[in-house]
Design a protein around this motif. Sequence first.
Motif, PDB file in Angstrom:
ATOM      1  N   ASN A 111      16.880   1.960 -10.402  1.00 50.28           N
ATOM      2  CA  ASN A 111      15.720   2.879 -10.919  1.00 50.28           C
ATOM      3  C   ASN A 111      16.100   3.308 -12.322  1.00 50.28           C
ATOM      4  N   SER A 152      14.808   3.161 -15.960  1.00 42.31           N
ATOM      5  CA  SER A 152      13.764   2.558 -16.659  1.00 42.31           C
ATOM      6  C   SER A 152      13.894   1.573 -17.885  1.00 42.31           C
ATOM      7  N   LYS A 153      13.030   0.882 -18.280  1.00 40.82           N
ATOM      8  CA  LYS A 153      13.330  -0.319 -19.375  1.00 40.82           C
ATOM      9  C   LYS A 153      13.400   0.551 -20.748  1.00 40.82           C
ATOM     10  N   THR A 154      12.887   1.891 -20.785  1.00 42.16           N
ATOM     11  CA  THR A 154      13.329   2.690 -21.935  1.00 42.16           C
ATOM     12  C   THR A 154      14.553   3.049 -22.274  1.00 42.16           C
TER      13      THR A 154
END
Length: 321
Positions: free
Chosen positions: A160, A162-164
């Motif tokens: 879970n 995030s790519k950021t």
Amino acid sequence: MYKKLLELSIILALIVVILGAYTRLADAGLGCPDWPGCYGQLTVPDAIDGTQLEGYDRPLESAKGWKEMIHRYAASSLGLVILLLWWQAFKNRTLHRQSMPLPTFAAFFVMLQGAFGMWTVTLLVHPGIVTIHLLGGFITTSVLFWLLLNQNRLSPVLSNISKTNKLLLLTTLIVLFIQIALGGWTSTNYAALSCGNQFPTCLDTWWPQTTLGQIFYWGPIGINYEYGVLDNATRAGIQMVHRIGALTTTMAIVFTILRFYQYRELRNHLKIIAVLLMMQIALGITNVLQSLPMTIAVLHNVVGLLLLLSVVSLMHKTFKR
């Protein structure tokens, strides 16, 4: 056996980093003017300090020689263990589906480290070579640590993230690595005491009279860099760039901690990173205010490595492997 060799290799890697920092800070990098022996022997010659041994321009200093040789013994032991580690991985590549790329990289990289250890001596402690050798030690330890983390089959990757946030974590690791490089550059140019005991100012100013071109001066090969060749204003500039890097790294790590604190599974890990960061800041400031006490200076290197490993471990929890 593979896991036991990994554990042993990491312990040896930590010892090598500690001994390397101590050797460098004790100005013992040229305690033995040749490589891999010391004045042509496998141990420091049994002679009176100041003796001019035949074939060598540098007089014997036994204490410095032993510091350098003990470091070499430990580094050689680490290299042997890593080669044994590669052999174990190679033997088990089919039976246990053992991945080969990282053990192979570690084996080749530790041999490259040996070459840089040689060049550190033969190129007369050139700051660039010594800094690369220092970074190589940190990279070697990080790779071994990643391999050990891979042995924990019960440690799932968090899905879970995030790519950021993953990009932020990767950026933080790069910033931290650059800061470690700046610390090595400061040490190898003998710039740690260039600001006296002033903090946060330096020589009664916020920026000494120097330029970035002078600060990152590579220097020719073939001259002796022991005790440094740069003027004090330039060394003070190196010290200030390292301080700016420390502030930037602190901001990056703090921001990463705040962003990742939403993940409950990572909170204890983030607390460890925060504690190591505070320790590293305190050690850095103490180095300046107390004029580089040996114990504090060595600990500054060690905690820097532990901070790097803690961020590497966080990446291991968040990236596929």
